[in-house]
Enzyme design. Structure first.
Site, PDB file in Angstrom:
ATOM      1  N   SER A 330      23.915  35.625  40.489  1.00 14.06           N
ATOM      2  CA  SER A 330      23.862  36.050  39.086  1.00 14.06           C
ATOM      3  C   SER A 330      25.096  36.806  38.630  1.00 14.06           C
ATOM      4  CB  SER A 330      22.613  36.907  38.850  1.00 14.06           C
ATOM      5  OG  SER A 330      21.434  36.126  38.971  1.00 14.06           O
ATOM      6  N   ASP A 354      12.708  32.192  27.478  1.00 15.43           N
ATOM      7  CA  ASP A 354      12.629  32.214  28.939  1.00 15.43           C
ATOM      8  C   ASP A 354      11.164  32.288  29.339  1.00 15.43           C
ATOM      9  OD1 ASP A 354      12.647  32.722  31.643  1.00 15.43           O
ATOM     10  OD2 ASP A 354      14.185  34.286  31.566  1.00 15.43           O
TER      11      ASP A 354
END
Length: 669
Positions: A330, A354
């Site tokens: 990430s 999301d």
């Protein structure tokens, strides 16, 4: 009866014999005279030179190798003189093993000394002087010299030895020197004549790190001495000399206390950290763990130590900062966000839902814990680390546009740092895959392979140095430099310092509002995101991004469970960071191998680095112990001023200069 003799005939014969003898004598003297004239007149200059050469030996004077200092003047590499017992194989009257057996009764010679001598003998020429014992005591020197007449071809010599006073600290970036091997000697044949001459009498050369990359600066200039020798080859008196010029001093940009602090906080864990000043590209720390003791290599490493280092599963000889390549996880998301802004594929206010997973074809790409974040804009996608946001962004950009946008950050290419051995890593593209694989079915790029690239997985593989350099470029508004470890080079004769400036590359045309958005989002990570615990109570503003990178692939429908995996198969812990927000003076990347989430293992180390650089503080012993165990968040216990905190490994590490001894006791070669 009277015998009649021909007197005249006898006289003629006698005269002939006498004449022949006279001619022979005259011819003999003529030949001698001719030879005398030839030698004394025509060959006078040549023979005079040979005679002088038999009387006078020209001995090279090896220069004192240059020092290596950190940015504060602490010595990282220096020299000291010691006596060695050396054998010249071509001058031995008997078998070498027999001579060594006799020597062992005078001087202590261990089996490892014999093994090293035999290895050097295989790598060297028979007329070279090879050490059988190094670092003799005064008592051992005296014992041998009293019985030297028994050992023709064996002698005691004073030599300079390289010393790394901090031992394992910063070993990967400093490197080490070692004896010149046959491959290096062969490579020297291609050198210019002047450079070859500068290595006459030199047995050692830089092998790794700065010792290798700055060999020409550190080696110095070889001098010479003319000495009158006896018939036995012993020096009688010095006739002339031209002193050697010591090597130059390297002053690094690295702060060795910071370097040692980071190495201590890693403890027994593996990983790397690189800290860079984004304003000029200077490297403040370049850590690779585990480390090794470079002093082991200077005198020739023994088989047991070599086996332990070379066969260890932890690979202590691997410079993980330059040669360890890992998926960025990430930590890749801020760069993806900048690519989206630069291309106009996403605006800061674009909302992506999301739901915890992303469906592409028949494949379901999951988020951590399968928990959705709901409506996510660009700021929140970084702060809360939304996988779905970047799955969809990768699909929109496509692999080749991603490569085009992210390559200028330095991903997938060497940064150009001033030590050798850096790997390029992999920033994939369709062209890269065609070149990398051989079979046609492997060369094809599949759309599904693009999705995982958005969260720093898939083919993505970068070094800690690349991640730190890219972070420095991102938060500085596009400024780019080739990272540099050496700050300046000091001429030991003139004391003049020559600044080694980092090569500035063409800046990237980032819009200030885009840089501000990404910086603000990364600051949010420390305030309400994944690294909030580590930066709790910090009196400065920093930004960062955690990352968790897979070490092994997991089946599609199988959930990750660290407890069911071997330690070397668990996820890596990443953290990239910068400080202070708005005017960063440091950017870093840290990876702790097989340690899980970035917030647990990597982020606490970054906090201690910022506390040291921005506040001049170091953690308490309790906090260091917790950090080593991956259990530490915000500092616990009382922090100490860095100036009052000398690490044990730094004891006695002060600048010093050792002059090389004058060695003239060498017979003709």
């Amino acid at each position: 009866m009277t015998e009649l003799r021909n007197v005249e005939a006898d006289l003629d014969r006698f005269r002939g014999r006498l004449l022949a003898a006279a001619i022979f004598v005259v011819a003999g003297f003529g030949l001698l005279a001719t030879r005398l004239v030839w030698l004394q007149v025509w060959q006078h200059e040549t023979l005079s030179t040979q005679a002088e050469a038999n009387r006078i030996a020209v001995v090279p004077v090896v220069p004192n190798r240059g020092l290596i200092l950190d940015r504060n003047g602490i010595v990282l590499a220096t020299n000291y003189s010691a006596y060695t017992l050396e054998i010249t194989p071509s001058r031995l009257p008997a078998d070498a093993d027999a001579v060594i057996d006799q020597l062992s009764a005078v001087v202590d010679i261990q089996p490892r000394d014999r093994r090293r001598y035999k290895r050097l003998l295989e790598e060297s020429k028979s007329f070279e002087s090879l050490p059988i014992r190094t670092k003799l005591t005064d008592e051992e020197v005296a014992r041998f010299m009293a019985q030297r007449f028994r050992f023709p071809g064996v002698d005691v010599r004073a030599r300079l030895f390289r010393n790394y006073p901090l031992g394992e600290t910063a070993s990967h970036l400093i490197g080490y020197i070692g004896r010149i091997n046959q491959a290096e000697k062969k490579a020297m044949d291609d050198w210019e004549e002047d450079r070859q001459a500068n290595y006459k009498g030199t047995d050692y050369i830089g092998k790794l790190g700065l010792e290798q990359s700055y060999e020409d600066q550190l080696h110095g200039l070889t001098g010479f001495e003319e000495v009158e020798t006896s018939a036995g080859g012993r020096a009688v008196r010095r006739l002339a000399s031209h002193g050697a010029t010591p090597g130059n001093t390297l002053r690094l940009s690295v702060d060795i206390k910071l370097q040692a602090l980071v190495e201590e906080m890693f403890g027994q864990r593996r990983g790397a950290l690189v800290a860079i000043d984004p304003r000029n590209g200077e490297v403040l720390a370049l850590v690779s763990k585990p480390t090794f003791d470079p002093n082991l290599f200077v005198d020739g490493i023994d088989a047991d130590n070599w086996r332990e280092l070379n066969e260890s599963i932890d690979k202590p000889l691997l410079n993980r900062a330059l040669r360890g390549t890992y998926p960025p996880g990430s930590t890749f998301k801020p760069f993806m966000a900048m690519a989206a802004l630069n291309t106009g594929k996403r605006s800061p206010s674009t909302i992506i839902h999301d739901g915890g997973s992303y469906q592409f074809g028949n494949h379901l790409f999951r988020s951590h814990g399968d928990h959705g974040l709901g409506a996510v804009d660009m700021m929140r996608s970084i702060v809360k680390s939304s996988n779905v946001y970047y799955y969809s962004l990768a699909n929109e950009l496509g692999v080749d546009l991603m490569h085009e946008q992210l390559s200028p950050f330095g991903f997938g290419r060497r940064t150009g740092i001033d030590i050798d051995g850096e790997l390029t890593g992999v920033l994939p593209s369709t062209e890269w895959k065609r070149r990398y694989y051989r079979r046609p079915e492997q060369q094809k790029w599949y759309a599904g392979e693009t999705i995982s690239l958005g969260i720093g997985q898939g083919y993505n593989n970068f070094t800690a140095l690349q991640m730190a350099s890219a972070t420095a470029t991102l938060v500085s508004g596009g400024l780019r430099f080739k990272p540099r470890l050496v700050r300046d080079v000091e001429d030991v004769v003139s004391r003049e310092r020559k600044r080694v400036a980092s090569d500035a590359l063409e800046p990237l045309p980032f819009k200030p509002e885009h840089v501000e958005l990404i910086s603000k989002a990364m600051h949010g990570v420390t305030q309400e995101g994944t690294s909030v615990r580590s930066f709790m109570g910090a009196p400065y503003k920093s930004g960062g991004k955690t990352g968790t990178a897979q070490a092994v692939s997991i089946k599609q429908n199988e959930k990750y469970n660290a407890s069911k995996l071997e330690e070397h198969q668990r996820d890596h812990s990443w953290y990239i960071a910068f400080a202070p927000v708005g005017a960063p003076t440091v950017a870093l990347a840290v990876i702790v191998e097989n340690s899980g989430f970035g917030s647990e293992a990597a982020a606490p180390i970054a906090r201690r680095v910022f506390d040291y650089l921005l506040l001049g503080l170091v953690p308490s012993p309790e906090d260091i112990a917790l950090t080593q165990q991956g259990k530490s968040g915000a500092p616990v216990g009382k922090q100490r001023p860095a100036d009052e905190w000398p690490l044990p490994s730094l004891a006695g590490a002060t600048p010093q200069t050792v002059q090389p001894p004058v060695t003239v006791a060498r017979g003709p070669r």
